[in-house]
Write a protein that holds these residues in place. Sequence first.
Motif, mmCIF file in Angstrom:
data_model
loop_
_atom_site.group_PDB
_atom_site.id
_atom_site.type_symbol
_atom_site.label_atom_id
_atom_site.label_comp_id
_atom_site.label_asym_id
_atom_site.label_seq_id
_atom_site.Cartn_x
_atom_site.Cartn_y
_atom_site.Cartn_z
ATOM 1 N N VAL A 1 -9.424 -20.217 -39.664
ATOM 2 C CA VAL A 1 -9.588 -18.872 -39.230
ATOM 3 C C VAL A 1 -10.032 -17.924 -40.698
ATOM 4 N N LYS A 2 -10.926 -17.201 -40.446
ATOM 5 C CA LYS A 2 -11.399 -16.288 -41.523
ATOM 6 C C LYS A 2 -10.865 -15.106 -41.171
ATOM 7 N N ILE A 3 -10.119 -14.402 -41.917
ATOM 8 C CA ILE A 3 -9.552 -13.348 -42.055
ATOM 9 C C ILE A 3 -10.241 -12.124 -42.349
ATOM 10 N N ASP A 4 -10.342 -11.298 -41.559
ATOM 11 C CA ASP A 4 -11.504 -10.081 -41.504
ATOM 12 C C ASP A 4 -11.412 -9.319 -42.686
ATOM 13 N N GLY A 5 -12.558 -9.001 -43.454
ATOM 14 C CA GLY A 5 -12.614 -8.420 -44.550
ATOM 15 C C GLY A 5 -11.846 -6.952 -44.507
ATOM 16 N N CYS A 6 -11.831 -6.364 -43.523
ATOM 17 C CA CYS A 6 -11.086 -5.092 -43.748
ATOM 18 C C CYS A 6 -9.695 -5.162 -44.253
ATOM 19 N N PHE A 7 -8.919 -6.178 -43.916
ATOM 20 C CA PHE A 7 -7.662 -6.702 -44.570
ATOM 21 C C PHE A 7 -7.638 -6.958 -46.000
ATOM 22 N N HIS B 1 -2.077 -15.828 -42.286
ATOM 23 C CA HIS B 1 -2.180 -17.220 -42.975
ATOM 24 C C HIS B 1 -0.961 -18.070 -42.405
ATOM 25 N N GLN B 2 0.184 -17.526 -42.284
ATOM 26 C CA GLN B 2 1.279 -18.172 -41.726
ATOM 27 C C GLN B 2 1.122 -18.715 -40.427
ATOM 28 N N VAL B 3 0.759 -17.751 -39.648
ATOM 29 C CA VAL B 3 0.612 -18.235 -38.035
ATOM 30 C C VAL B 3 -0.612 -19.456 -38.257
ATOM 31 N N ALA B 4 -1.823 -19.146 -38.814
ATOM 32 C CA ALA B 4 -2.784 -20.031 -38.758
ATOM 33 C C ALA B 4 -2.214 -21.185 -39.188
ATOM 34 N N HIS B 5 -1.439 -21.391 -40.329
ATOM 35 C CA HIS B 5 -1.092 -22.949 -40.845
ATOM 36 C C HIS B 5 -0.006 -23.292 -39.699
ATOM 37 N N ALA B 6 0.958 -22.693 -39.082
ATOM 38 C CA ALA B 6 1.818 -23.034 -38.263
ATOM 39 C C ALA B 6 1.177 -23.938 -36.917
ATOM 40 N N THR B 7 -0.108 -23.317 -36.794
ATOM 41 C CA THR B 7 -1.048 -23.894 -35.663
ATOM 42 C C THR B 7 -2.085 -25.091 -36.116
ATOM 43 N N GLY B 8 -1.744 -25.455 -37.288
ATOM 44 C CA GLY B 8 -2.835 -26.596 -37.897
ATOM 45 C C GLY B 8 -3.991 -26.041 -38.538
ATOM 46 N N LYS B 9 -4.030 -24.832 -38.979
ATOM 47 C CA LYS B 9 -5.616 -24.257 -39.084
ATOM 48 C C LYS B 9 -5.494 -23.852 -40.557
ATOM 49 N N ARG B 10 -6.750 -23.849 -41.281
ATOM 50 C CA ARG B 10 -6.752 -23.520 -42.585
ATOM 51 C C ARG B 10 -7.217 -21.909 -42.525
ATOM 52 N N THR B 11 -7.256 -21.208 -43.806
ATOM 53 C CA THR B 11 -7.334 -19.934 -43.929
ATOM 54 C C THR B 11 -8.626 -19.602 -44.816
#
Length: 419
Positions: free
Chosen positions: A341-347, A365-375
Amino acid sequence: MTPSSHDTLIERLRAWSCEPCAALFVIDIRHLRSVNRIAGAAEGDAVIAQVEQLLHEWIGKHGIAGRLWSNEFVAARIIDHPQMAIDDAIDLRDRLTALRFRAPLGESPVSVSIGVRVVRPGINWIEALSEAGEACEQSKHLGLNQVALHNASGTALRKPPVNAGDVTQFRKLMAAGRLSLHPQPIMDIRRGEPRLRKAEFLLRMEKKGVFMPVPAGTIETLEYFGLINELDRFSTQFILDWLADNRGALGRLQSVSINLSARSIVDGRFMDELLRDVKNAGLPPGKLCFEITETAAIENLDIAADVIRTFRAAGVSFSLDDFGSGLCSFGYLQRLPVDEVKIDGCFIKEVAQSGASQEIVRAIHQVAHATGKRTVAEFVDDPRKLAALREIGVDYAQGWLFYPTVTPEKFLELVAAQE
């Protein structure tokens, strides 16, 4: 839009008195295809019937309403002042989203996008309908259940620029061999000094020996005219050729990525041809990554999920770009089998000084990791932002703090220097 429904509606509007002024609404019922698939065609037809009935009741005795095609409707009614247009659109949205359809898991709400055009006597109704439609398209970019107003000056709010000349220019550049993809390194920031491990290849054009982004609006124009496949075909062939020529460098990288448009994802022929080319390339698993935007994935959720699963079986990974830019629910991350998951630059812009931005990034980040995804954090241009991201635990970072976009030749030198 069928010619008969369009022409009949135009005739009705031309014969209609819109004194002193009126509001013209184009309404898109979102995900109607999914309603048909999940709840059945009969339930989809019931939704259409509910919408038609609601619109005719809402416009009153002196308004006009009609269905253009499939999931798109038009309504027009008299208003006393132009400022009433948005209030009426919001009222209409709230009424439409109160509708429900029955599905196996229970009742679900209808979702809409609405474009608004204020009109006065003597208006060119063909142009007005087109402009309201453009505003409706703009509302889709804002998320679900949004309203967009077309300005009286003739431009939609935040409407992306569209210039047919950009298509001609793009094709000339491509034919002359003056288009290429240049990588921007992506750094692993999890341990020790950041290390180059990935790259996103971005479109660049050559002008007098200098490489630069294509003119603003080019990609939007290609999408508007349904020609974005030309760019995606060029990009995918470029990256497959580059990977074939640089397998040694590829062994030192985790992956390289390019962007795929929403239109290409839902184009069955294009994706079948791309799948064939990917399989013929014989790349090591996970080395090629396709980036798709959050909006594109959610608007075409079922198709996107199927495409991702098919290409992952062929060794391709996927990144969900601009995450957080729309109204995406975290729940979608479970349904989309992407790898990162690429976190939008506005954040990322305020992550070093805003507690709210830090908590949003932390949650993603936490939700992405919980679903097995890197950030991956985009637009990292300051050491303080990097420190905040490392404290949160984000996996990768991309931005001018490390490297701008570089030529493919320079990128190979950077990869070699990592040894």
